[in-house]
Design a protein around this motif. Structure first.
Motif, PDB file in Angstrom:
ATOM      1  N   GLU A   7       0.860  -1.183   0.000  1.00 46.04           N
ATOM      2  CA  GLU A   7       0.000   0.000   0.000  1.00 46.04           C
ATOM      3  C   GLU A   7       0.893   1.229   0.000  1.00 46.04           C
ATOM      4  O   GLU A   7       1.931   1.249   0.658  1.00 46.04           O
ATOM      5  CB  GLU A   7      -0.865  -0.023   1.252  1.00 46.04           C
ATOM      6  CG  GLU A   7      -1.861   1.094   1.353  1.00 46.04           C
ATOM      7  CD  GLU A   7      -2.732   0.941   2.591  1.00 46.04           C
ATOM      8  OE1 GLU A   7      -2.952   1.953   3.276  1.00 46.04           O
ATOM      9  OE2 GLU A   7      -3.171  -0.179   2.870  1.00 46.04           O
ATOM     10  N   SER A   8       0.487   2.248  -0.748  1.00 43.60           N
ATOM     11  CA  SER A   8       1.277   3.477  -0.742  1.00 43.60           C
ATOM     12  C   SER A   8       1.187   4.090   0.657  1.00 43.60           C
ATOM     13  O   SER A   8       0.172   3.965   1.333  1.00 43.60           O
ATOM     14  CB  SER A   8       0.781   4.461  -1.799  1.00 43.60           C
ATOM     15  OG  SER A   8      -0.484   4.960  -1.456  1.00 43.60           O
ATOM     16  N   ALA A  10       0.872   7.038   1.358  1.00 47.46           N
ATOM     17  CA  ALA A  10      -0.159   8.072   1.340  1.00 47.46           C
ATOM     18  C   ALA A  10      -1.553   7.457   1.426  1.00 47.46           C
ATOM     19  O   ALA A  10      -2.536   8.169   1.579  1.00 47.46           O
ATOM     20  CB  ALA A  10      -0.034   8.911   0.070  1.00 47.46           C
ATOM     21  N   THR A  12      -3.155   5.981  -0.954  1.00 53.05           N
ATOM     22  CA  THR A  12      -3.915   6.211  -2.175  1.00 53.05           C
ATOM     23  C   THR A  12      -3.906   5.033  -3.136  1.00 53.05           C
ATOM     24  O   THR A  12      -4.706   4.998  -4.066  1.00 53.05           O
ATOM     25  CB  THR A  12      -3.383   7.447  -2.912  1.00 53.05           C
ATOM     26  OG1 THR A  12      -1.985   7.249  -3.171  1.00 53.05           O
ATOM     27  CG2 THR A  12      -3.586   8.705  -2.095  1.00 53.05           C
ATOM     28  N   ALA A  13      -3.019   4.076  -2.943  1.00 54.16           N
ATOM     29  CA  ALA A  13      -2.934   2.942  -3.866  1.00 54.16           C
ATOM     30  C   ALA A  13      -2.621   1.660  -3.114  1.00 54.16           C
ATOM     31  O   ALA A  13      -1.767   1.639  -2.238  1.00 54.16           O
ATOM     32  CB  ALA A  13      -1.854   3.198  -4.905  1.00 54.16           C
TER      33      ALA A  13
END
Length: 71
Positions: A7-8, A10, A12-13
């Protein structure tokens, strides 16, 4: 082959990847969701391989990820 989910940092991904020869870029639908096949020589695989859960890595100097699962 090797499987990892990341997982990013941030948030976000989220990615799930199976590292293998052949079929790079293909996506496979599994009970766990979509898994992308990637080549061991791809920048993503080179950055992630050899790491353990909760390790972080950077791909192409741009995106920080944290390993969530390794199998």
């Amino acid at each position: 082959g090797a499987f990892f989910a990341a997982e990013s940092l941030a948030g976000t991904a989220k990615i799930k990847c199976f590292v293998c020869y052949g079929g790079s870029g293909l996506e496979c639908k599994t009970v766990e969701g979509m898994v992308t096949l990637i080549s061991p020589t791809s920048p993503l695989a080179e950055a992630a391989l050899g790491r353990s859960a909760n390790d972080t890595f950077i791909v192409n100097g741009r995106v920080d990820y944290i390993i969530k699962e390794v199998a």
